[in-house]
Design an enzyme around this catalytic site. Structure first.
Site, PDB file in Angstrom:
ATOM      1  N   MET A  18     -16.018  -7.657  16.696  1.00  0.00           N
ATOM      2  CA  MET A  18     -17.233  -7.316  15.861  1.00  0.00           C
ATOM      3  C   MET A  18     -18.470  -7.923  16.376  1.00  0.00           C
ATOM      4  SD  MET A  18     -16.227  -5.426  13.243  1.00  0.00           S
ATOM      5  CE  MET A  18     -17.363  -5.469  11.877  1.00  0.00           C
ATOM      6  N   VAL A  84     -16.951 -15.084  13.571  1.00  0.00           N
ATOM      7  CA  VAL A  84     -15.949 -15.895  13.708  1.00  0.00           C
ATOM      8  C   VAL A  84     -14.844 -15.715  12.472  1.00  0.00           C
ATOM      9  CG1 VAL A  84     -16.834 -17.573  15.088  1.00  0.00           C
ATOM     10  CG2 VAL A  84     -16.462 -18.091  12.716  1.00  0.00           C
ATOM     11  N   ALA A  86     -12.602 -16.217   9.198  1.00  0.00           N
ATOM     12  CA  ALA A  86     -12.819 -16.637   8.010  1.00  0.00           C
ATOM     13  C   ALA A  86     -12.108 -18.036   7.920  1.00  0.00           C
ATOM     14  CB  ALA A  86     -12.527 -15.825   6.909  1.00  0.00           C
ATOM     15  N   ASN A 113     -15.315 -12.397   6.978  1.00  0.00           N
ATOM     16  CA  ASN A 113     -14.664 -12.057   5.595  1.00  0.00           C
ATOM     17  C   ASN A 113     -14.470 -13.505   4.813  1.00  0.00           C
ATOM     18  OD1 ASN A 113     -14.991  -9.396   5.157  1.00  0.00           O
ATOM     19  ND2 ASN A 113     -12.999  -8.995   6.291  1.00  0.00           N
ATOM     20  N   SER A 138     -19.110  -4.604   7.086  1.00  0.00           N
ATOM     21  CA  SER A 138     -17.980  -3.587   6.926  1.00  0.00           C
ATOM     22  C   SER A 138     -18.480  -2.415   7.972  1.00  0.00           C
ATOM     23  CB  SER A 138     -17.825  -2.889   5.781  1.00  0.00           C
ATOM     24  OG  SER A 138     -16.842  -2.210   5.723  1.00  0.00           O
ATOM     25  N   LYS A 210     -18.245  -7.812  -0.835  1.00  0.00           N
ATOM     26  CA  LYS A 210     -17.431  -7.318   0.333  1.00  0.00           C
ATOM     27  C   LYS A 210     -15.865  -7.486   0.078  1.00  0.00           C
ATOM     28  CE  LYS A 210     -16.102  -5.985   4.575  1.00  0.00           C
ATOM     29  NZ  LYS A 210     -15.093  -6.620   5.036  1.00  0.00           N
ATOM     30  N   HIS A 213     -15.101  -4.804  -2.083  1.00  0.00           N
ATOM     31  CA  HIS A 213     -15.270  -3.506  -1.072  1.00  0.00           C
ATOM     32  C   HIS A 213     -13.760  -3.314  -0.404  1.00  0.00           C
ATOM     33  CE1 HIS A 213     -15.056  -2.003   3.007  1.00  0.00           C
ATOM     34  NE2 HIS A 213     -16.106  -1.135   2.624  1.00  0.00           N
ATOM     35  N   ASN A 214     -13.344  -4.394   0.258  1.00  0.00           N
ATOM     36  CA  ASN A 214     -11.978  -4.533   0.634  1.00  0.00           C
ATOM     37  C   ASN A 214     -10.703  -4.306  -0.233  1.00  0.00           C
ATOM     38  OD1 ASN A 214     -13.425  -5.152   2.917  1.00  0.00           O
ATOM     39  ND2 ASN A 214     -11.906  -6.693   3.584  1.00  0.00           N
ATOM     40  N   GLU A 217     -10.791  -0.681  -0.503  1.00  0.00           N
ATOM     41  CA  GLU A 217     -10.590  -0.137   0.552  1.00  0.00           C
ATOM     42  C   GLU A 217      -8.688  -0.179   0.799  1.00  0.00           C
ATOM     43  OE1 GLU A 217     -12.224  -2.024   4.429  1.00  0.00           O
ATOM     44  OE2 GLU A 217      -9.911  -2.447   4.788  1.00  0.00           O
ATOM     45  N   TYR A 218      -8.305  -1.160   0.201  1.00  0.00           N
ATOM     46  CA  TYR A 218      -6.804  -1.234   0.280  1.00  0.00           C
ATOM     47  C   TYR A 218      -6.142  -0.202  -0.817  1.00  0.00           C
ATOM     48  CZ  TYR A 218      -5.559  -5.904   2.242  1.00  0.00           C
ATOM     49  OH  TYR A 218      -5.444  -7.159   2.945  1.00  0.00           O
TER      50      TYR A 218
HETATM   51  C1  6PG Z   1     -14.179  -3.547   6.859  1.00  0.00           C
HETATM   52  C2  6PG Z   1     -12.813  -3.972   6.994  1.00  0.00           C
HETATM   53  C3  6PG Z   1     -12.587  -5.272   7.515  1.00  0.00           C
HETATM   54  C4  6PG Z   1     -11.286  -5.530   8.156  1.00  0.00           C
HETATM   55  C5  6PG Z   1     -10.378  -6.023   7.162  1.00  0.00           C
HETATM   56  C6  6PG Z   1      -8.992  -5.346   6.991  1.00  0.00           C
HETATM   57  O1  6PG Z   1     -14.997  -3.345   6.214  1.00  0.00           O
HETATM   58  O2  6PG Z   1     -14.652  -3.361   7.982  1.00  0.00           O
HETATM   59  O3  6PG Z   1     -12.465  -4.418   5.364  1.00  0.00           O
HETATM   60  O4  6PG Z   1     -12.915  -6.238   6.830  1.00  0.00           O
HETATM   61  O5  6PG Z   1     -10.782  -4.461   8.694  1.00  0.00           O
HETATM   62  O6  6PG Z   1      -9.978  -7.249   8.009  1.00  0.00           O
HETATM   63  O7  6PG Z   1      -8.176  -6.246   6.493  1.00  0.00           O
HETATM   64  P1  6PG Z   1      -6.495  -6.290   6.493  1.00  0.00           P
HETATM   65  O8  6PG Z   1      -6.191  -6.613   7.804  1.00  0.00           O
HETATM   66  O9  6PG Z   1      -6.287  -7.082   5.368  1.00  0.00           O
HETATM   67  O10 6PG Z   1      -6.197  -4.787   6.400  1.00  0.00           O
END
Ligand code: 6PG
Length: 509
Positions: A18, A84, A86, A113, A138, A210, A213-214, A217-218
């Site tokens: 990143m 770096v 989290a 994160n 993200s 965020k 958001h994750n 995403e999950y």
């Molecule tokens: C994003 C992703 C990013 C990352 C996570 C995935 O928004 O760019 O969410 O933050 O890919 O680290 O997390 P997991 O390893 O928990 O799936």
């Protein structure tokens, strides 16, 4: 390692995937960067990459070999970006910067994160040393390079300095269509469109958003994975056939980055074996914690987010590979269900609608969670703006986000997305197919926790009456926990003297 003494605009610490890509993105947008990483190889790596991509003829990235050198290479007051992992690495870097002489008016931006409560604590902890600002990012590697979605929060003063930089490097959206404006080449800069970077609120708010958001995403990923599993093991389709279906869905209502990359993954043939890679990938999911944090927060805040939690559980259960292999030889499932071609085609349509409905519920859960958390923590979150910055650059980017922007534009105080006229109409039209898809998956014996938890959520939300009346009766029976009555004034508490023969109802003051 330092080249000629040119003072840089931005210091950058942490040159992992990143970090390296954010540095190159910043450089493309005209900023000089002093870059540092504990690994000298990574510092060299970003300089080499910049040399390859830089067409300006001017140096853009200056390598530093210590924190002190990094500070000396920067214009004051210093602006330093951290990328770096989290947790303790963030504190280690903060302490090292203090040791190197960072100043109280310097701004340090944490782009990792981080857990939002850590960010709140850090802002306080370091307030006499420097100004800690945070901005979750993200978009993964490509997003970082060509335009991520950015969720900045903390001191409004710091935001005035960070804003032009963040707006420059973020993804951009066409204001009329809500579609991303593509940026794919090194050196390319997009100046038109709406930037996917908006000030979220005080310290911690950006990392909270965020985190949600994750969580979404999950859920989004798990919903797609369940559809894949059902199509593969329930309908017996090949990976290429499933990719074809996903590709078609990706050109309609289900258009999203996650659907698009799923097609790519499903089609990929392993270079060494020449066979479909997906069949070679071990079915044990990893996780770094943000989904778990979202689920935990939903429980703490008291906001139902079962589809997000279910997605975390699905990853946990996948990790019990050995147990599953053993159980697969002991526990039975339904017998084989065979469908005619027409029935398969009908089922695919039902599954499409199930994904769409479950997805709407997952987003509804995430947005309601943000709303309740904002109330609890005294933040004023602008949900239309949050949906706007998720339309491009981030992992959950999808055409669908435009409908969320519109829903919050209709009513900024919306309690739950499912109450919006557009969402209600979509769900009403498709809920019957959603139910059929879940019945089918259950009859195939394929786990469908995300799809079905979303349906249960939907059915709970639309139930005027839930069986919590019996639950309250049970609680009152064994613990005198009292209950309210539908036929009496709100807030009045009643208890039945269950252990007496009369079982009289008494009012509890
Ligand atoms: C994003 C992703 C990013 C990352 C996570 C995935 O928004 O760019 O969410 O933050 O890919 O680290 O997390 P997991 O390893 O928990 O799936």
């Amino acid at each position: 390692m330092t080249q000629d003494k040119i003072l840089c605009d931005i210091g950058f610490i942490g040159l992992g995937v990143m970090g390296k890509n954010l540095v190159l993105n910043l450089a493309d947008n005209g900023y000089n960067i002093a870059a540092f990483d504990l690994s000298a190889e990574k510092v060299q790596g970003v300089i080499e990459q910049d040399k390859k991509e830089n067409t300006t003829g001017l140096p853009r990235v200056y390598g530093c070999s210590s924190y002190t050198e990094l500070l000396a290479q920067l214009k004051a007051p210093h602006l330093i970006v951290l990328s770096v992992p989290a947790g303790s690495p963030v504190d280690q870097v903060c302490e090292s910067l203090i040791g190197a002489g960072v100043q109280p008016d310097d701004i340090v931006i944490d782009t990792g994160n981080s857990l939002w409560v850590d960010t709140v604590a850090r802002e306080q902890k370091y307030k006499n040393n420097f100004l800690l600002f945070s901005s979750a990012v993200s978009g993964g590697e490509v997003g970082a390079r060509f335009g991520p979605s950015l969720m900045p929060s903390g001191s409004p003063y710091a935001w005035t300095r960070v804003k032009p930089i963040w707006e420059a490097i973020s993804a951009k959206v066409d204001a009329n269509t809500g579609k991303p404006i593509e940026r794919t080449k090194p050196g390319q800069v997009i100046t038109e469109g709406e930037p996917c970077a908006t000030y979220i609120g005080p310290a911690g708010a950006g990392h909270y958003v965020k985190m949600v958001h994750n969580g979404i995403e999950y859920a989004d990923m798990q919903i797609i994975c369940e559809a894949y599993h059902i199509l593969k093991s329930g309908l017996g389709l090949s990976s290429d056939e499933i990719a074809d279906i996903f590709e078609k869905w990706n050109s309609g209502l289900l258009d999203s980055y996650l659907m698009e990359i799923s097609v790519e993954v499903l089609r990929h043939k392993s270079v060494d074996t020449g066979t479909t890679l997906i069949d070679l990938i071990l079915d044990k999911a990893g996780q770094k914690g943000t989904g778990l944090w979202t689920a935990m927060s939903s429980l703490e805040v008291g906001c139902p987010a079962p589809t997000i939690a279910q997605a975390v559980y699905a990853r946990s259960i996948s990790s019990f590979k050995e147990l599953r292999v053993k159980a697969s030889t002991i526990l039975s499932g339904p017998g084989e269900v065979s469908l005619s071609n027409q029935e398969k085609q009908d089922y695919i349509v039902q599954l499409h609608d199930a994904i769409y409905c479950a997805k709407m519920c997952a987003y509804a859960q995430g947005f309601q969670l943000m709303k309740l958390a904002a109330k609890e923590h005294g933040w004023t979150l602008d949900f239309a703006s949050i949906a706007k910055i998720w339309r491009a650059g981030c992992i959950i980017r999808a055409t669908f986000l435009q409908s969320i922007v519109q829903a919050y534009a209709r009513d900024e105080n919306l309690d739950n997305l499912l109450l919006d006229s557009f969402f209600a109409e979509q769900l009403n039209a498709r809920q019957s197919n959603w139910r059929k898809a879940i019945c089918g998956a259950t009859m195939f014996g394929i786990p469908n926790g995300a799809l079905s938890s979303a349906l249960s959520y939907y059915d709970s939300i639309r139930s005027e009456m839930l069986p919590a009346n019996l639950l309250q009766g049970q609680r009152d029976f064994f613990g005198a926990h009292t209950f309210e009555r539908l036929d009496k004034a709100d807030g009045k508490k009643y208890h039945v003297e269950w252990s007496t023969a009369e079982r009289k109802t008494v009012v509890v003051e």
